[in-house]
Design a protein around this motif. Structure first.
Motif, PDB file in Angstrom:
ATOM      1  N   ALA A  73      37.698  48.702  45.140  1.00  0.00           N
ATOM      2  CA  ALA A  73      36.854  47.505  45.042  1.00  0.00           C
ATOM      3  C   ALA A  73      36.205  47.407  43.671  1.00  0.00           C
ATOM      4  CB  ALA A  73      35.782  47.548  46.131  1.00  0.00           C
ATOM      5  N   GLU A  74      35.750  48.548  43.156  1.00  0.00           N
ATOM      6  CA  GLU A  74      35.125  48.568  41.832  1.00  0.00           C
ATOM      7  C   GLU A  74      36.130  48.278  40.733  1.00  0.00           C
ATOM      8  OE1 GLU A  74      32.992  51.843  38.888  1.00  0.00           O
ATOM      9  OE2 GLU A  74      32.987  52.174  41.068  1.00  0.00           O
ATOM     10  N   ASN A  76      38.978  46.611  40.920  1.00  0.00           N
ATOM     11  CA  ASN A  76      39.528  45.257  40.972  1.00  0.00           C
ATOM     12  C   ASN A  76      38.463  44.165  40.989  1.00  0.00           C
ATOM     13  OD1 ASN A  76      42.560  45.730  41.330  1.00  0.00           O
ATOM     14  ND2 ASN A  76      41.721  47.029  42.939  1.00  0.00           N
ATOM     15  N   LEU A  77      37.206  44.571  40.966  1.00  0.00           N
ATOM     16  CA  LEU A  77      36.091  43.607  40.987  1.00  0.00           C
ATOM     17  C   LEU A  77      36.192  42.676  42.191  1.00  0.00           C
ATOM     18  CD1 LEU A  77      35.963  42.676  37.177  1.00  0.00           C
ATOM     19  CD2 LEU A  77      34.611  44.395  38.387  1.00  0.00           C
ATOM     20  N   TRP A  78      36.480  43.268  43.356  1.00  0.00           N
ATOM     21  CA  TRP A  78      36.658  42.481  44.564  1.00  0.00           C
ATOM     22  C   TRP A  78      35.344  41.914  45.078  1.00  0.00           C
ATOM     23  CZ3 TRP A  78      40.138  46.665  47.172  1.00  0.00           C
ATOM     24  CH2 TRP A  78      41.475  46.468  46.775  1.00  0.00           C
ATOM     25  N   THR A  79      35.449  40.760  45.739  1.00  0.00           N
ATOM     26  CA  THR A  79      34.329  40.259  46.521  1.00  0.00           C
ATOM     27  C   THR A  79      34.223  41.091  47.794  1.00  0.00           C
ATOM     28  OG1 THR A  79      35.689  38.702  47.778  1.00  0.00           O
ATOM     29  CG2 THR A  79      34.775  37.924  45.662  1.00  0.00           C
ATOM     30  N   ASN A  80      33.172  40.906  48.541  1.00  0.00           N
ATOM     31  CA  ASN A  80      33.011  41.656  49.780  1.00  0.00           C
ATOM     32  C   ASN A  80      34.124  41.341  50.765  1.00  0.00           C
ATOM     33  OD1 ASN A  80      31.245  43.447  51.494  1.00  0.00           O
ATOM     34  ND2 ASN A  80      31.252  41.612  52.790  1.00  0.00           N
ATOM     35  N   ASP A  81      34.528  40.071  50.842  1.00  0.00           N
ATOM     36  CA  ASP A  81      35.612  39.684  51.753  1.00  0.00           C
ATOM     37  C   ASP A  81      36.937  40.322  51.341  1.00  0.00           C
ATOM     38  OD1 ASP A  81      34.005  38.201  53.395  1.00  0.00           O
ATOM     39  OD2 ASP A  81      34.495  36.274  52.471  1.00  0.00           O
ATOM     40  N   GLU A  82      37.208  40.373  50.036  1.00  0.00           N
ATOM     41  CA  GLU A  82      38.436  40.989  49.549  1.00  0.00           C
ATOM     42  C   GLU A  82      38.449  42.489  49.864  1.00  0.00           C
ATOM     43  OE1 GLU A  82      39.638  38.244  45.683  1.00  0.00           O
ATOM     44  OE2 GLU A  82      38.053  39.756  45.496  1.00  0.00           O
ATOM     45  N   GLU A  84      36.841  43.929  52.339  1.00  0.00           N
ATOM     46  CA  GLU A  84      36.983  44.074  53.783  1.00  0.00           C
ATOM     47  C   GLU A  84      38.437  43.869  54.223  1.00  0.00           C
ATOM     48  OE1 GLU A  84      34.929  45.063  56.170  1.00  0.00           O
ATOM     49  OE2 GLU A  84      33.270  45.393  54.784  1.00  0.00           O
TER      50      GLU A  84
END
Length: 255
Positions: A73-74, A76-82, A84
């Protein structure tokens, strides 16, 4: 015994995840003890046969899984939904509710390595009990030269007692017998040990965990429905026979 076959698509997904994160994970593992603590890697060389084997094996502990999700997540700079969505797919394919997953990465130089049937050469040991894989990357069965990696799944529940294998255990061990490679001939079996007391991590809840729980309950509901329908058929058959028997009794008593 709880037992579930791992699908080919599941293994392909996990291989894709591991390949896509390999370089980043190597860098991250140097910084994150939660990742580095859960894999072992060594190189074994047999000069007589001119074969060398680099072997890396990762145990998917709760701490490792959670750290891997956060690392991706860190990165790829994902959003919370991404995050999850990734977490849901990863946890679903790891099938942690039914299996104990490991990732095996080999690099063979020199003469080729023939490790098939692979499931006869790798064993999980917990306490004094030994367990064989319920599924694994089938490419391990073929000639290996260069790099080869894939998932290996062991049962989470004892096939005889039905109890969770890791419950109350101090450690989990993976044993590669020496026949798997010429590089291990002279040194004997290779044993890797993970201290379960160090698995202080916990896979955090959230949408992904709730979706998995919903999936599990839906499957359970479908199974119970099928069992209920089967039982209802038996009851209907018994009721029919009961009525026929009593009807015949009435006929005989009336004569």
């Amino acid at each position: 015994m709880r037992k579930k076959k791992i699908s080919v698509l599941m293994i392909l997904f996990l291989s894709f995840v591991l390949i896509s994160t390999c370089c980043a994970a190597d860098k991250k593992e140097k910084e994150d003890p939660a990742l580095r603590a859960w894999y072992h890697e060594n190189e074994y060389v047999d000069k007589a046969s001119d074969q060398s084997l680099k072997l890396k094996i990762t145990y998917y502990s709760n701490e490792y899984v959670e750290a891997l999700i956060n690392s991706e997540a860190e990165k790829n700079l994902w959003t919370n939904d991404e995050m999850e969505n990734y977490k849901y797919t990863l946890l679903k394919n790891l099938n942690l509710a039914e299996c104990i997953p490991f990732h095996v990465d080999m690099y063979v130089r020199g003469i080729p390595m023939y490790a098939g049937p692979f499931d006869k050469h790798i064993t999980m040991m917990v306490g004094k009990k030994k367990y064989q894989p319920v599924d694994y990357e089938k490419r391990f069965n073929f000639k290996i030269i260069g790099q080869r990696d894939g998932m290996v799944f062991f049962p989470r529940y004892d096939p005889k007692t039905g109890k969770e294998i890791l419950e109350g255990a101090r450690d989990v061990r993976i044993i590669f017998d020496s026949n798997i490679s010429h590089a291990l001939d002279s040194r004997g079996d290779v044993i890797y040990v993970w201290d379960l007391a160090k698995d202080r991590g916990k896979i955090a809840g959230g949408k992904a965990v709730n979706r998995l729980e919903a999936d599990r309950l839906i499957k359970r509901s479908d199974k119970l429905k099928a069992e209920r329908e089967a039982l209802q058929k038996q009851i209907d058959a018994l009721n029919k026979e009961y009525d026929e028997v009593n009807s015949r009794i009435d006929e005989l008593q009336a004569q």
